[in-house]
Design an enzyme around this catalytic site. Structure first.
Site, PDB file in Angstrom:
ATOM      1  CG  ASN A  12      -1.683   1.217   1.480  1.00  0.00           C
ATOM      2  OD1 ASN A  12      -1.743   2.081   0.599  1.00  0.00           O
ATOM      3  ND2 ASN A  12      -2.302   1.317   2.645  1.00  0.00           N
ATOM      4  CD1 TRP A  13       3.810   1.305  -2.691  1.00  0.00           C
ATOM      5  CD2 TRP A  13       4.033   2.625  -4.493  1.00  0.00           C
ATOM      6  NE1 TRP A  13       4.818   0.776  -3.474  1.00  0.00           N
ATOM      7  CE2 TRP A  13       4.969   1.567  -4.586  1.00  0.00           C
ATOM      8  CE3 TRP A  13       3.983   3.572  -5.520  1.00  0.00           C
ATOM      9  CZ2 TRP A  13       5.859   1.448  -5.671  1.00  0.00           C
ATOM     10  CZ3 TRP A  13       4.866   3.447  -6.594  1.00  0.00           C
ATOM     11  CH2 TRP A  13       5.797   2.395  -6.666  1.00  0.00           C
ATOM     12  CE  LYS A  14      -0.120   3.183   4.780  1.00  0.00           C
ATOM     13  NZ  LYS A  14      -0.009   3.272   6.232  1.00  0.00           N
ATOM     14  CG  HIS A  98      -5.741   1.808   5.421  1.00  0.00           C
ATOM     15  ND1 HIS A  98      -5.334   2.755   6.332  1.00  0.00           N
ATOM     16  CD2 HIS A  98      -4.700   0.967   5.239  1.00  0.00           C
ATOM     17  CE1 HIS A  98      -4.080   2.489   6.676  1.00  0.00           C
ATOM     18  NE2 HIS A  98      -3.670   1.411   6.031  1.00  0.00           N
ATOM     19  CD  GLU A 100      -2.844   5.434   6.867  1.00  0.00           C
ATOM     20  OE1 GLU A 100      -2.824   5.511   5.632  1.00  0.00           O
ATOM     21  OE2 GLU A 100      -1.898   4.953   7.538  1.00  0.00           O
ATOM     22  CD  GLU A 168      -3.419  -2.634   7.405  1.00  0.00           C
ATOM     23  OE1 GLU A 168      -2.314  -2.842   6.905  1.00  0.00           O
ATOM     24  OE2 GLU A 168      -4.090  -1.621   7.150  1.00  0.00           O
ATOM     25  N   GLY A 174       2.668   2.206  10.670  1.00  0.00           N
ATOM     26  CA  GLY A 174       3.647   3.280  10.504  1.00  0.00           C
ATOM     27  C   GLY A 174       4.391   3.659  11.771  1.00  0.00           C
ATOM     28  CB  SER A 213       5.298  -1.909  11.967  1.00  0.00           C
ATOM     29  OG  SER A 213       4.921  -0.564  12.225  1.00  0.00           O
ATOM     30  N   GLY A 234       2.824  -1.233   4.204  1.00  0.00           N
ATOM     31  CA  GLY A 234       2.854   0.174   3.846  1.00  0.00           C
ATOM     32  C   GLY A 234       4.262   0.614   3.487  1.00  0.00           C
ATOM     33  N   GLY A 235       4.918   1.285   4.432  1.00  0.00           N
ATOM     34  CA  GLY A 235       6.230   1.887   4.190  1.00  0.00           C
ATOM     35  C   GLY A 235       7.231   0.982   3.499  1.00  0.00           C
TER      36      GLY A 235
HETATM   37  P1  PGA Z   1       2.967   0.231   7.554  1.00  0.00           P
HETATM   38  O1  PGA Z   1       1.469   0.423   6.981  1.00  0.00           O
HETATM   39  O2  PGA Z   1       3.477  -1.076   6.968  1.00  0.00           O
HETATM   40  O3  PGA Z   1       3.719   1.406   7.051  1.00  0.00           O
HETATM   41  O4  PGA Z   1       2.859   0.157   9.043  1.00  0.00           O
HETATM   42  C1  PGA Z   1       0.594  -0.665   6.846  1.00  0.00           C
HETATM   43  C2  PGA Z   1      -0.706  -0.207   6.261  1.00  0.00           C
HETATM   44  O5  PGA Z   1      -1.181   0.880   6.627  1.00  0.00           O
HETATM   45  O6  PGA Z   1      -1.319  -0.905   5.411  1.00  0.00           O
END
Ligand code: PGA
Length: 250
Positions: A12-14, A98, A100, A168, A174, A213, A234-235
Site C-alpha cells: 500500500n503506497w498510500k 483502511h 486511515e 491492521e 507506521g 509495521s 505500507g512503508g
Molecule cells: P505500515 O502500513 O506497513 O507502514 O505500518 C501498513 C498499512 O497501513 O497498510
C-alpha cells in the site's frame, strides 16, 4: 522452492509515488520474473499511477490495486473514484476500510460494506481492513472490536468470492510497533471465526493478511504465525528491495 501457504503480499503506497517511482514496480517485476514468488504479489499505488503501473507490470507477476473506491458507480462526486474506474485502469484489487480512511474520513462499517459490494460488482477483489486502536486494545477490547468490524463490514455477497481481510492494529501502522505473535494469532483466529459466522464455511480459507509495521526483518515470524495468510505492507513496500525481503519470507 519451499511450499508456501501464504496467499497474498500486497503493498500500500498510500499518498506516495510519482511517475519516477514506477522504476520500483519495474524492479520488483524483474526480480519476481527471475525468481518467482511463492504467493501472489500486488502493489496499490495512488490512483494517478494505477494505469501506468498496470502498463509497466502487464503480463508479469505483479498485480495492481487501488487504495479506496466510492460505493456509487458514477455521478457528481468530485474528487472520488469508482471501482469501475479502477478496474478500467487495470486494477484487480482494491483496499477498503483502511484505518486511515475510517479515522480520517469517518468511514463506517456500513460504508465499507457498500464499497465492497461495489468493488465486487466491478470485478475487483476487495481487501477489507479491520483493526483496533491502542485505547481499545488497552481496554481489553481488541477481539470484540475487530469481530464487530468483520461482521458489519463484509457484505454477504462475498461468500464464495475472491477477497481478503487485513487485520491492521491501528497503533501498529507506521509506528514500528507490532503486536506479539500470540496477539496476532489471537486476533486472526477471532477474525476467522467472525468471517465464518458472517459468510459461512466459504470463508474458512479466505486469506487474512496482517498489516502494521511489517518489515523484512520481522516478516518471517509474522508470516509463519497460524492463520496469517499474507501481509498488507505500507512503508516497506515503497522500495522494491525492502518489499522483496518481505515477499521472500513468505
Ligand atoms: P505500515 O502500513 O506497513 O507502514 O505500518 C501498513 C498499512 O497501513 O497498510
Amino acid at each position: 522452492m519451499k511450499q508456501s501457504v501464504k496467499s497474498l503480499i500486497a503493498g500500500n503506497w498510500k499518498m506516495n509515488g510519482l511517475g519516477a517511482s514506477l522504476a520500483e514496480a519495474e524492479a520488483l517485476r524483474s526480480a519476481l520474473e527471475a525468481e518467482p514468488a511463492t504467493c501472489r504479489v500486488a502493489l496499490c499505488p495512488p490512483a494517478t499511477l494505477v494505469d501506468r503501473m498496470t502498463e509497466a507490470c502487464a503480463g508479469g507477476p505483479v498485480e495492481v490495486g487501488g487504495q479506496d473506491c466510492r460505493a456509487e458507480a458514477s455521478g457528481a462526486y468530485t474528487g472520488d473514484i469508482s471501482a469501475a474506474m479502477l478496474k478500467d485502469a487495470g486494477a484487480t484489487l482494491v483496499i477498503l476500510g483502511h484505518s486511515e480512511r475510517r479515522q480520517g474520513y469517518g468511514e463506517t462499517d456500513a460504508l465499507v460494506l457498500a464499497k465492497a459490494e461495489a468493488a465486487l460488482a466491478a470485478g475487483l477483489s476487495p481487501i477489507i481492513c479491520v483493526g483496533e486502536t491502542l485505547q481499545e486494545r488497552e481496554a481489553g477490547r481488541a477481539v470484540e472490536v475487530v469481530r464487530e468490524q468483520v461482521i458489519h463490514s463484509l457484505p454477504l455477497v462475498l461468500a464464495g468470492q475472491a477477497f481478503a481481510v487485513a487485520y491492521e492494529p491501528v497503533w501498529a501502522i507506521g509506528t514500528g510497533l507490532t503486536p506479539t505473535l500470540e496477539q496476532i494469532e489471537e486476533v486472526h483466529r477471532a477474525v476467522r471465526a467472525a468471517m465464518i459466522e458472517r459468510l459461512g464455511l466459504a470463508a474458512a480459507t479466505t486469506p487474512i493478511l496482517y498489516g502494521g509495521s511489517v518489515k523484512p526483518d520481522n516478516a518471517r515470524d509474522i508470516l509463519s504465525t497460524p492463520e496469517v495468510g499474507g501481509a498488507l505492507v505500507g512503508g516497506a513496500s515503497l522500495k522494491a528491495a525492502d518489499f522483496l525481503g518481505i515477499i521472500r519470507a513468505a
